[in-house]
Design a protein around this motif. Sequence first.
Motif, PDB file in Angstrom:
ATOM      1  N   THR A  24      39.159  38.672  37.028  1.00 45.67           N
ATOM      2  CA  THR A  24      39.179  37.348  37.389  1.00 45.67           C
ATOM      3  C   THR A  24      40.608  36.536  37.282  1.00 45.67           C
ATOM      4  OG1 THR A  24      39.407  38.321  34.400  1.00 45.67           O
ATOM      5  CG2 THR A  24      37.195  36.816  35.683  1.00 45.67           C
ATOM      6  N   THR A  25      41.299  37.918  37.538  1.00 50.63           N
ATOM      7  CA  THR A  25      43.517  37.871  38.045  1.00 50.63           C
ATOM      8  C   THR A  25      42.978  36.582  38.973  1.00 50.63           C
ATOM      9  OG1 THR A  25      43.482  40.015  37.341  1.00 50.63           O
ATOM     10  CG2 THR A  25      45.095  39.126  38.607  1.00 50.63           C
ATOM     11  N   ILE A  26      44.429  35.384  38.724  1.00 56.79           N
ATOM     12  CA  ILE A  26      44.354  34.675  39.116  1.00 56.79           C
ATOM     13  C   ILE A  26      45.566  34.805  40.451  1.00 56.79           C
ATOM     14  CG2 ILE A  26      45.554  32.391  39.282  1.00 56.79           C
ATOM     15  CD1 ILE A  26      42.778  32.435  38.708  1.00 56.79           C
ATOM     16  N   ASN A  27      45.644  34.575  41.205  1.00 52.86           N
ATOM     17  CA  ASN A  27      46.989  34.392  42.543  1.00 52.86           C
ATOM     18  C   ASN A  27      47.772  34.029  41.607  1.00 52.86           C
ATOM     19  OD1 ASN A  27      45.262  37.001  44.167  1.00 52.86           O
ATOM     20  ND2 ASN A  27      44.238  35.178  44.961  1.00 52.86           N
ATOM     21  N   ALA A  28      49.073  34.560  42.984  1.00 56.78           N
ATOM     22  CA  ALA A  28      50.685  33.820  42.402  1.00 56.78           C
ATOM     23  C   ALA A  28      50.321  31.784  42.507  1.00 56.78           C
ATOM     24  CB  ALA A  28      50.902  34.570  43.553  1.00 56.78           C
ATOM     25  N   ASP A  29      49.339  31.893  43.541  1.00 56.02           N
ATOM     26  CA  ASP A  29      49.167  30.108  43.817  1.00 56.02           C
ATOM     27  C   ASP A  29      48.358  29.409  42.778  1.00 56.02           C
ATOM     28  OD1 ASP A  29      46.720  30.855  43.618  1.00 56.02           O
ATOM     29  OD2 ASP A  29      46.447  29.835  45.943  1.00 56.02           O
ATOM     30  N   GLY A  30      48.200  30.487  41.363  1.00 50.52           N
ATOM     31  CA  GLY A  30      48.311  29.427  40.388  1.00 50.52           C
ATOM     32  C   GLY A  30      46.196  29.002  40.216  1.00 50.52           C
ATOM     33  N   LYS A  31      45.483  28.653  41.491  1.00 53.08           N
ATOM     34  CA  LYS A  31      44.156  28.661  41.543  1.00 53.08           C
ATOM     35  C   LYS A  31      43.255  29.263  42.421  1.00 53.08           C
ATOM     36  CE  LYS A  31      46.457  25.407  44.171  1.00 53.08           C
ATOM     37  NZ  LYS A  31      46.446  24.485  45.459  1.00 53.08           N
ATOM     38  N   SER A  32      43.607  30.238  42.979  1.00 53.59           N
ATOM     39  CA  SER A  32      43.050  31.075  43.631  1.00 53.59           C
ATOM     40  C   SER A  32      42.556  32.226  42.933  1.00 53.59           C
ATOM     41  CB  SER A  32      42.818  30.970  44.991  1.00 53.59           C
ATOM     42  OG  SER A  32      44.198  31.771  44.836  1.00 53.59           O
ATOM     43  N   PHE A  33      41.133  32.812  42.801  1.00 52.49           N
ATOM     44  CA  PHE A  33      41.367  34.706  42.308  1.00 52.49           C
ATOM     45  C   PHE A  33      41.232  34.982  43.039  1.00 52.49           C
ATOM     46  CE2 PHE A  33      37.688  31.957  39.710  1.00 52.49           C
ATOM     47  CZ  PHE A  33      38.337  32.441  38.879  1.00 52.49           C
ATOM     48  N   TYR A  34      41.896  36.095  43.172  1.00 50.62           N
ATOM     49  CA  TYR A  34      42.285  37.715  43.588  1.00 50.62           C
ATOM     50  C   TYR A  34      40.597  38.497  44.174  1.00 50.62           C
ATOM     51  CZ  TYR A  34      42.564  42.416  44.375  1.00 50.62           C
ATOM     52  OH  TYR A  34      43.018  44.039  44.698  1.00 50.62           O
ATOM     53  N   ASN A  35      40.539  38.309  45.097  1.00 51.57           N
ATOM     54  CA  ASN A  35      39.537  39.364  45.419  1.00 51.57           C
ATOM     55  C   ASN A  35      39.595  40.458  45.524  1.00 51.57           C
ATOM     56  OD1 ASN A  35      37.364  37.521  45.369  1.00 51.57           O
ATOM     57  ND2 ASN A  35      38.107  36.347  46.666  1.00 51.57           N
ATOM     58  N   PRO A  36      38.856  41.805  45.036  1.00 54.02           N
ATOM     59  CA  PRO A  36      39.344  43.174  45.669  1.00 54.02           C
ATOM     60  C   PRO A  36      39.245  43.546  47.342  1.00 54.02           C
ATOM     61  CG  PRO A  36      38.115  42.940  44.092  1.00 54.02           C
ATOM     62  CD  PRO A  36      38.456  41.646  44.495  1.00 54.02           C
TER      63      PRO A  36
END
Length: 182
Positions: A24-36
């Motif tokens: 559920t980690t959010i990327n640096a853009d603050g909007k999208s999820f990190y996908n492994p």
Amino acid sequence: MADPELYTFPSPLAGYENLPPLPTTINADGKSFYNPPAEKLSDAYEKFTAPIDNTVSPGGFDAHIYFYQNNPAQVTYATELWTRIRREFPELRIYKIWDKPIGPHTLAMFEVNIFTPAQFGAFVPWLVIHRGPLSVLLHPNTDNPLRDHTQRATWLGREVPIDTALFRRMLEAKGREYPSRE
């Protein structure tokens, strides 16, 4: 367009049911999820998803590019677009221009067959930009042309009515119910 409730749909998670939860980690853009990263790219990069046809006859997708046959500006634009497609995408199958309605198509049109995901990825974005005032029906080719031209259809521009009676007769001749519940 056909009512989607008339059809059945397999779960989009088929084959992915028992995997660990996604982060559920959010990327640096603050909007999208990190996908492994996946172990390998999806097969959809190389071949169309079943039941889409992966052969050259009829091919994975059709693009029907419509124009009003009594509108000189649209006839000219369609002819120019057809010429440009033939020059820029000669690997696609490009049919003649029909100057009147034919088959289930209620306006004049020409058809382009797309055979691979790479061609789809190149041609469809190009067509989004270059279609001008024309409407485009983009549909897969499976063994159910009625569903392909209705429930599975994607439109660029305004939707144009399709006379589906031909497809219904084809299904009935094959002893299949309308709509097919596949």
